[in-house]
Scaffold this motif. Structure first.
Motif, mmCIF file in Angstrom:
data_model
loop_
_atom_site.group_PDB
_atom_site.id
_atom_site.type_symbol
_atom_site.label_atom_id
_atom_site.label_comp_id
_atom_site.label_asym_id
_atom_site.label_seq_id
_atom_site.Cartn_x
_atom_site.Cartn_y
_atom_site.Cartn_z
ATOM 1 N N SER A 98 0.978 -1.314 0.066
ATOM 2 C CA SER A 98 -0.092 0.042 0.111
ATOM 3 C C SER A 98 0.760 1.300 -0.011
ATOM 4 C CB SER A 98 -0.968 0.049 1.402
ATOM 5 O OG SER A 98 -1.640 -0.940 1.109
ATOM 6 N N ARG A 126 -4.650 -0.058 -7.819
ATOM 7 C CA ARG A 126 -5.970 -0.254 -7.577
ATOM 8 C C ARG A 126 -6.121 1.029 -6.441
ATOM 9 N NH1 ARG A 126 -7.958 -5.491 -5.383
ATOM 10 N NH2 ARG A 126 -7.734 -6.349 -7.327
ATOM 11 N N ASN A 141 -3.041 1.056 -3.836
ATOM 12 C CA ASN A 141 -2.453 -0.407 -3.462
ATOM 13 C C ASN A 141 -1.811 -0.748 -4.871
ATOM 14 O OD1 ASN A 141 -3.185 -0.660 -0.901
ATOM 15 N ND2 ASN A 141 -5.023 -2.001 -1.456
ATOM 16 N N VAL A 164 -8.073 2.431 -3.397
ATOM 17 C CA VAL A 164 -8.973 2.341 -2.371
ATOM 18 C C VAL A 164 -9.309 3.420 -1.515
ATOM 19 C CG1 VAL A 164 -7.787 -0.110 -2.081
ATOM 20 C CG2 VAL A 164 -6.815 1.792 -0.980
ATOM 21 N N HIS A 193 -4.231 6.571 -1.317
ATOM 22 C CA HIS A 193 -5.407 5.502 -1.287
ATOM 23 C C HIS A 193 -5.182 4.696 -2.659
ATOM 24 C CE1 HIS A 193 -7.712 8.053 1.463
ATOM 25 N NE2 HIS A 193 -7.181 9.053 0.869
#
Length: 134
Positions: A36, A131, A43, A133, A41
């Motif tokens: 992360s 991605r 990953n 998050v 925000h």
């Protein structure tokens, strides 16, 4: 994504003195690690086939015949090195984020990602996916 791309090239070139090549073929299944980028925000998922990890184990660790544990550890280490280098490159631009400890998620199929980069190294392949998050 550009920082991750440059970071990956730096890590491969400086670690094993080989140059990866961009690829248009995404890798969708393999050894999957995640790290992360805390504060962004995002990953980062690094997906490797066995051939890619075997090249790294041989060149980086001197292990010509790595066992499964060595391959899984290398997948985590490459995630840590790549995103850690991206963190340093970002700091040089006056921005910052922290990173988590990398996780090995297993031999998995990846889906539901926002962006991807794809590479080949000799007969090995790797894809890096981002991605978001919330």
């Amino acid at each position: 994504m550009d920082i991750i791309h440059r970071s990956f090239f730096d890590i491969v070139q400086n670690s094993i003195n080989k140059t990866p090549h961009d690829s248009i073929m995404p890798l969708k299944k393999g050894y999957l690690s995640r790290i992360s980028m805390i504060g962004t925000h995002n990953n980062v998922y690094l997906l490797f086939d066995k051939a890619f990890l075997r090249i790294f184990c041989a060149e980086f660790l001197g292990e010509e015949n790595p066992n499964e544990q060595a391959l899984e550890d290398m997948a985590k280490e490459l995630a840590n090195l790549t995103v850690g280098r991206a963190k340093v490159m970002t700091q040089e631009l006056g921005k910052s984020f922290n990173i988590s400890t990398p996780d090995f998620l297993g031999h998995r199929l990846i889906k539901n990602y926002d962006h991807g980069l794809h590479f080949r190294l000799n007969n090995g392949r790797c894809s890096i996916y981002i991605r978001r998050v919330d």
